[in-house]
Design a protein around this motif. Structure first.
Motif, mmCIF file in Angstrom:
data_model
loop_
_atom_site.group_PDB
_atom_site.id
_atom_site.type_symbol
_atom_site.label_atom_id
_atom_site.label_comp_id
_atom_site.label_asym_id
_atom_site.label_seq_id
_atom_site.Cartn_x
_atom_site.Cartn_y
_atom_site.Cartn_z
ATOM 1 N N ILE A 265 81.716 -4.054 31.429
ATOM 2 C CA ILE A 265 81.199 -3.543 32.699
ATOM 3 C C ILE A 265 80.440 -2.244 32.425
ATOM 4 C CG2 ILE A 265 81.826 -2.698 34.998
ATOM 5 C CD1 ILE A 265 84.437 -4.364 34.705
ATOM 6 N N SER A 266 79.246 -2.119 33.003
ATOM 7 C CA SER A 266 78.413 -0.927 32.894
ATOM 8 C C SER A 266 78.072 -0.654 31.424
ATOM 9 C CB SER A 266 79.101 0.253 33.578
ATOM 10 O OG SER A 266 78.201 1.325 33.725
ATOM 11 N N ALA A 267 78.456 0.510 30.884
ATOM 12 C CA ALA A 267 78.168 0.792 29.471
ATOM 13 C C ALA A 267 78.871 -0.225 28.580
ATOM 14 C CB ALA A 267 78.613 2.209 29.112
ATOM 15 N N VAL B 84 79.933 -11.930 28.956
ATOM 16 C CA VAL B 84 79.916 -11.640 30.390
ATOM 17 C C VAL B 84 79.499 -10.182 30.547
ATOM 18 C CG1 VAL B 84 81.286 -11.480 32.503
ATOM 19 C CG2 VAL B 84 81.725 -13.344 30.869
ATOM 20 N N LEU B 85 78.376 -9.972 31.219
ATOM 21 C CA LEU B 85 77.815 -8.635 31.393
ATOM 22 C C LEU B 85 77.815 -8.296 32.877
ATOM 23 C CD1 LEU B 85 74.749 -9.151 29.021
ATOM 24 C CD2 LEU B 85 77.069 -8.406 28.412
ATOM 25 N N GLU B 86 78.737 -7.407 33.283
ATOM 26 C CA GLU B 86 78.834 -7.001 34.687
ATOM 27 C C GLU B 86 78.149 -5.657 34.872
ATOM 28 O OE1 GLU B 86 82.639 -7.552 36.834
ATOM 29 O OE2 GLU B 86 83.415 -8.067 34.846
ATOM 30 N N VAL B 87 77.231 -5.595 35.804
ATOM 31 C CA VAL B 87 76.418 -4.411 36.079
ATOM 32 C C VAL B 87 76.093 -3.659 34.782
ATOM 33 C CG1 VAL B 87 77.089 -4.156 38.497
ATOM 34 C CG2 VAL B 87 78.446 -2.982 36.777
ATOM 35 N N THR C 170 75.450 -16.666 28.463
ATOM 36 C CA THR C 170 75.653 -15.375 29.116
ATOM 37 C C THR C 170 75.793 -15.515 30.627
ATOM 38 O OG1 THR C 170 74.334 -14.314 27.386
ATOM 39 C CG2 THR C 170 74.590 -13.097 29.452
ATOM 40 N N LEU C 171 76.740 -14.756 31.169
ATOM 41 C CA LEU C 171 76.831 -14.534 32.614
ATOM 42 C C LEU C 171 76.460 -13.086 32.841
ATOM 43 C CD1 LEU C 171 77.660 -15.200 35.550
ATOM 44 C CD2 LEU C 171 79.978 -14.456 34.921
ATOM 45 N N HIS D 283 76.705 0.154 42.139
ATOM 46 C CA HIS D 283 77.255 0.164 40.788
ATOM 47 C C HIS D 283 78.755 0.471 40.874
ATOM 48 C CE1 HIS D 283 77.027 0.429 36.442
ATOM 49 N NE2 HIS D 283 77.864 1.445 36.526
ATOM 50 N N GLY D 284 79.562 -0.382 40.296
ATOM 51 C CA GLY D 284 81.005 -0.156 40.279
ATOM 52 C C GLY D 284 81.763 -0.705 41.462
ATOM 53 N N SER D 285 81.062 -1.179 42.479
ATOM 54 C CA SER D 285 81.786 -1.621 43.681
ATOM 55 C C SER D 285 82.280 -3.061 43.594
ATOM 56 C CB SER D 285 80.920 -1.435 44.929
ATOM 57 O OG SER D 285 79.845 -2.356 44.945
ATOM 58 N N LEU D 286 82.022 -3.742 42.493
ATOM 59 C CA LEU D 286 82.513 -5.115 42.362
ATOM 60 C C LEU D 286 84.024 -5.158 42.179
ATOM 61 C CD1 LEU D 286 79.721 -6.757 40.183
ATOM 62 C CD2 LEU D 286 79.995 -6.763 42.658
#
Length: 171
Positions: free
Chosen positions: A6-8, A31-34, A97-98, A135-138
């Motif tokens: 997530i993020s970085a 899996v790449l989240e934000v 990739t997701l 960003h981060g609200s998931l």
């Protein structure tokens, strides 16, 4: 085995996936989240539009924290060849990739550009921009149906990959 972040951490996951590929190790998925795939997001429209809504912060401080060196990062700096997933030139052979981005995320454009480069390189890619999120609200799955939907994507992607692999084991 897959990787995600997530993020970085999404940036690091992308870099590890490329290192694994280059080392002959096959990851099943990423899996790449934000994902924050670039240290140059200040050039993106999404950064200019949404940075005030986010805790992404000052980019010079972010670069210093990430690289351990102050000041602007020169994209041609050979001292930092593996700092940004966005700078990976050879994408062929990366794992399926997701990619999830958030509608009002300053990092959105970079993550979406990176994912858009994967498909032409032959990397199966699923992408979803989660509507109405920052960003981060998931992580607010207790109060947001769209955050829960995003997390279902994150859970189901590796599960679907595992079922596919179990049904069709490598020969």
């Amino acid at each position: 085995m897959g990787i995600g972040g997530i993020s970085a951490g999404g940036n690091l996951a992308g870099l590890v996936a490329a290192h694994a590929r280059d080392s002959g190790l096959a990851l099943d998925h990423q899996v790449l989240e934000v994902p924050g795939v670039s240290l140059h997001i200040d050039q993106d429209d999404s950064y200019r539009r949404f940075s005030a809504l986010s805790d992404v912060g000052d980019l010079s401080e972010l670069r210093t924290a990430y690289l351990g060196t102050p000041g602007p990062l020169d994209t041609a700096d050979p001292a930092h060849p593996w700092t940004e997933s966005a700078r990976i030139t050879h994408l062929t052979g990366l794992p399926p990739t997701l990619r999830l981005t958030a509608e009002f995320d300053p990092l959105r454009e970079g993550g979406e550009r990176y994912a858009a480069r994967l498909a032409p390189a032959g990397v199966p890619t699923r992408s979803w921009r989660v509507p109405g999120h920052l960003h981060g609200s998931l992580s607010i799955t207790g109060t947001s149906e769209t955050a829960r939907a995003g997390q279902r994507h994150v859970i189901d992607f590796p599960r679907t990959r595992a079922h596919r692999t179990a049904a069709n084991p490598p020969s």
